[in-house]
Design an enzyme around this catalytic site. Structure first.
Site, short mmCIF file in Angstrom:
data_model
loop_
_atom_site.label_atom_id
_atom_site.label_comp_id
_atom_site.label_asym_id
_atom_site.label_seq_id
_atom_site.Cartn_x
_atom_site.Cartn_y
_atom_site.Cartn_z
N GLU A 2 31.33 31.74 42.21
CA GLU A 2 31.88 31.73 43.53
C GLU A 2 30.91 32.26 44.62
O GLU A 2 30.48 33.19 44.45
CB GLU A 2 33.36 32.28 43.66
CG GLU A 2 34.00 31.35 42.61
CD GLU A 2 35.68 31.81 42.76
OE1 GLU A 2 36.42 30.91 42.46
OE2 GLU A 2 36.02 32.91 42.85
N CYS B 280 28.95 35.96 51.29
CA CYS B 280 29.31 36.86 50.11
C CYS B 280 28.78 36.00 48.95
O CYS B 280 29.33 34.87 48.63
CB CYS B 280 30.70 37.07 49.95
SG CYS B 280 31.15 38.34 48.74
N CYS C 206 31.02 39.66 34.89
CA CYS C 206 30.66 41.20 35.15
C CYS C 206 30.58 41.97 33.82
O CYS C 206 31.93 41.95 33.50
CB CYS C 206 31.19 41.61 36.36
SG CYS C 206 30.33 43.55 36.89
N CYS D 283 35.47 46.54 35.76
CA CYS D 283 36.54 47.42 36.52
C CYS D 283 37.92 46.92 36.31
O CYS D 283 38.21 45.75 36.57
CB CYS D 283 36.01 47.56 38.03
SG CYS D 283 34.50 48.21 38.33
N CYS E 174 39.41 44.48 39.08
CA CYS E 174 38.77 43.29 39.92
C CYS E 174 38.83 42.15 38.73
O CYS E 174 38.57 42.26 37.30
CB CYS E 174 37.36 43.76 39.63
SG CYS E 174 36.00 42.60 40.03
N CYS F 228 38.31 39.87 48.31
CA CYS F 228 37.51 40.99 47.64
C CYS F 228 38.08 40.93 46.22
O CYS F 228 39.21 41.08 46.27
CB CYS F 228 37.35 42.23 48.12
SG CYS F 228 36.65 42.38 49.65
N1 SAH Z 1 29.75 44.56 41.41
C1 SAH Z 1 29.66 45.24 42.97
C2 SAH Z 1 29.96 44.04 43.81
C3 SAH Z 1 30.79 43.22 43.80
S1 SAH Z 1 32.54 43.85 43.67
C4 SAH Z 1 30.36 46.39 43.06
O1 SAH Z 1 31.46 46.68 42.32
O2 SAH Z 1 30.19 47.13 44.26
C5 SAH Z 1 32.61 43.88 45.64
C6 SAH Z 1 33.76 44.71 46.09
O3 SAH Z 1 35.01 44.34 46.01
C7 SAH Z 1 33.63 46.05 45.49
O4 SAH Z 1 33.85 47.15 46.20
C8 SAH Z 1 34.83 46.19 44.62
O5 SAH Z 1 35.20 47.49 44.36
C9 SAH Z 1 35.90 45.32 45.61
N2 SAH Z 1 36.89 44.79 44.56
C10 SAH Z 1 36.97 44.43 43.41
N3 SAH Z 1 38.08 44.11 42.83
C11 SAH Z 1 38.86 44.10 44.00
C12 SAH Z 1 40.39 43.84 44.29
N4 SAH Z 1 40.98 43.30 43.38
N5 SAH Z 1 40.81 44.11 45.53
C13 SAH Z 1 39.84 44.76 46.42
N6 SAH Z 1 38.58 44.61 46.33
C14 SAH Z 1 38.13 44.56 45.19
FE1 SF4 Z 2 31.77 44.07 38.27
FE2 SF4 Z 2 34.14 43.84 39.86
FE3 SF4 Z 2 33.53 46.31 39.01
FE4 SF4 Z 2 32.03 45.05 40.96
S1 SF4 Z 2 34.43 45.59 40.87
S2 SF4 Z 2 31.13 46.12 39.11
S3 SF4 Z 2 32.04 42.81 40.17
S4 SF4 Z 2 34.11 44.45 37.47
#
Ligand code: SAH
Ligand code: SF4
Length: 382
Positions: free
Chosen positions: A91, A104, A111, A115, A118, A342
Site C-alpha cells: 500500500e 507514504c 514486516c 510490533c 501494527c 498509520c
Molecule cells: N517500520 C517503520 C516504518 C513504518 S511504520 C517504523 O516502525 O518506524 C510507520 C509508523 O506508524 C511508525 O512510527 C509506527 O510505529 C506507526 N504505527 C504502526 N502501527 C500503528 C498503529 N496501529 N497506530 C498508529 N501508529 C502506528
Molecule cells: Fe514493522 Fe509495523 Fe513495527 Fe514498523 S511498526 S517495524 S512496519 S511491525
C-alpha cells in the site's frame, strides 16, 4: 531479460548507458524522461536518437506496479493497493495538505519486526521490495496526480518511508531509491523532506548517516526496555540506550537539527504520566534540544486487542514532555475511513515467518511489562 530502469539511480543508469556505448548526458536525458515527465515508452522520448531508442527497446523497460485498487478518503487522502506478485500486495498513501503533498511509501511486503500495535507487523513478512518497486510508488503517484489535477508542476513535495515494512531492513534497495527521490534530475526532493522511519536498527542508522542522510524518524513507543521489548521485539537486540545514542550520533549528519521520535499512544500501556517523565529523562541524558516527539494516537485494528489513548491523556502526556523542554506534537489522523492511517496498512502479505507464533512467544516472555487494562486484555494474539 531487460533491465527495469526504475531500479537504477542516476549513477546506475549512467553505467547502463555506457554499456550501450552512450555518454553520461544521455543517461541524464533518459532519467529526466522517466522521472520528471513520467514517460513509460521509449518512443515518447523524442530528443533521443532513434537508434538509441531502438537499443533501449531491446535491453530495457520501465515497469510500473499494477494497481489493484484506489480508495479516496473524505479528507482527500488516497490509498493505492499495488500487486507485487506472488500473492503479495503493498500500500501507498497520498496525504494532501495546504502547503505540501506527502507520499507514504512501503519498503517491504509485510514486516519481520512484528510490533504488537501494527497491522503490517501482524501480517508477517514476505519479502523485500526492489528499488524499482519502491521508486515505482512515487513514479506512479506523482504522474497520476499531475494528470488528475491537471498540473505541470510537482505535486508530491514530501516522502515518508512509513508505509509497510522496516526500511532499514531493506537497506541495499532503499538507498538507491532515496537517491532517485533526491536527485535534481529525478524528483528533486530536499533531504529535509524525505524521511526514513525506523523501529531502530542501530547499525543501519549509522550507515544511513554516511550513505544518504535524510530526515530520520525513530519509532520509540516506550520509555524503558521492559515495556519496549514487548511492543517492538527488535528492542531485545538493540535496546533503548543504544538506540537513543545512535539517534544522537545521527544528528551530526541529519539535514535538520533534530530527530523525530514517534510514539504510538496505547491506552493503559505506555501513556501514563510516569512514562512521559521517564521518556523525558531518557532523551535529556543527551544535552541540547535535539529531538521532537510526535505522538500518534493508536489506530485500532481488530487483532491487536489494544485501545487508543483518550485525547485528554494524549494532551497530558504531551504537556509533560513540552514542560520538560521537548517539542511535542500530536499527529492528526488522516484517511482512517479508508484504513490508510498509520499502522493500518496491511496490504496482502503471504507470511513466511510464522509471525503469530513469534508474537505469542514474545508476549508470554514478559507478561508483567504489559499493563493492558483488564477490559482490553482479550484477543491480543488473536
Ligand atoms: N517500520 C517503520 C516504518 C513504518 S511504520 C517504523 O516502525 O518506524 C510507520 C509508523 O506508524 C511508525 O512510527 C509506527 O510505529 C506507526 N504505527 C504502526 N502501527 C500503528 C498503529 N496501529 N497506530 C498508529 N501508529 C502506528
Ligand atoms: Fe514493522 Fe509495523 Fe513495527 Fe514498523 S511498526 S517495524 S512496519 S511491525
Amino acid at each position: 531479460m531487460t533491465v527495469n530502469l526504475l531500479d537504477l539511480d542516476l549513477e546506475g543508469l549512467t553505467v547502463f548507458c555506457e554499456r550501450l556505448g552512450e555518454k553520461r548526458f544521455r543517461a541524464v536525458q533518459l532519467f529526466r524522461w522517466i522521472h520528471q515527465k513520467g514517460a513509460r515508452q521509449f518512443d515518447e522520448m523524442t530528443d533521443l536518437a532513434k537508434s538509441l531508442r531502438e537499443k533501449l527497446k531491446t535491453s530495457a523497460r520501465i515497469e510500473p506496479l499494477a494497481v489493484v485498487s484506489q480508495h479516496i478518503s473524505s479528507d482527500g487522502t488516497i490509498k493505492w493497493l499495488f500487486d507485487v506478485g506472488g500473492g503479495n500486495a503493498i500500500e501507498t498513501v497520498f496525504i494532501p495538505e495546504e502547503d505540501r503533498g506527502t507520499l507514504c511509501i512501503s519498503s517491504q511486503a509485510g514486516c519481520a519486526v512484528g510490533c504488537r500495535f501494527c497491522s503490517t507487523g501482524h501480517q508477517g513478512f514476505s519479502r523485500n521490495l526492489t528499488t524499482g518497486e519502491i521508486v515505482a510508488q512515487l513514479w506512479f503517484a506523482e504522474h497520476f496526480l499531475r494528470r488528475h489535477l491537471q498540473r505541470d508542476e510537482r505535486v508530491i513535495s514530501n516522502v515518508v518511508m512509513m508505509g509497510m515494512g522496516e526500511p532499514l531492513q531493506n537497506y541495499g534497495e532503499l538507498v538507491p531509491a532515496l537517491r532517485v527521490m533526491l536527485d535534481d534530475h529525478g524528483y528533486g526532493l530536499s533531504r529535509r523532506r524525505v524521511t526514513v522511519s525506523t523501529s531502530g536498527i542501530v547499525p543501519m542508522i549509522d550507515r544511513l548517516a554516511q550513505d544518504c542522510p535524510v530526515a530520520l524518524a525513530v519509532s520509540l513507543h516506550a520509555p524503558n526496555d521492559a515495556l519496549r521489548d514487548t511492543l517492538v521485539p527488535l528492542n531485545l537486540k538493540y535496546p533503548l540506550a543504544q538506540l537513543v545514542a545512535a539517534c544522537h550520533r545521527y544528528l551530526a549528519f541529519a539535514p535538520r537539527d533534530f530527530i523525530t521520535f514517534e510514539y504510538c499512544m496505547l491506552d493503559g500501556v505506555n501513556d501514563t504520566d510516569a512514562c512521559a517523565r521517564q521518556l523525558a529523562e531518557r532523551v535529556k541524558a543527551h544535552p541540547g534540544a535535539w529531538c521532537k516527539f510526535n505522538l500518534i494516537p493508536f489506530n485500532p485494528f481488530p487483532a491487536s486487542g489494544l485501545l487508543r489513548s483518550k485525547p485528554e491523556r494524549v494532551q497530558a502526556f504531551a504537556r509533560i514532555l513540552n514542560d520538560a523542554g521537548i517539542t511535542t506534537t500530536v499527529r492528526k489522523t488522516r484517511g482512517d475511513d479508508i484504513d490508510a492511517a498509520c499502522g493500518q496498512l496491511a496490504g496482502d502479505v503471504k507470511d513466511r515467518t510464522k509471525v503469530m507464533v513469534r508474537m505469542e512467544r514474545n508476549r508470554t516472555l514478559r507478561p508483567h511489562a504489559l499493563q493492558v487494562s483488564a477490559n482490553t486484555d482479550t484477543g491480543v494474539s488473536a
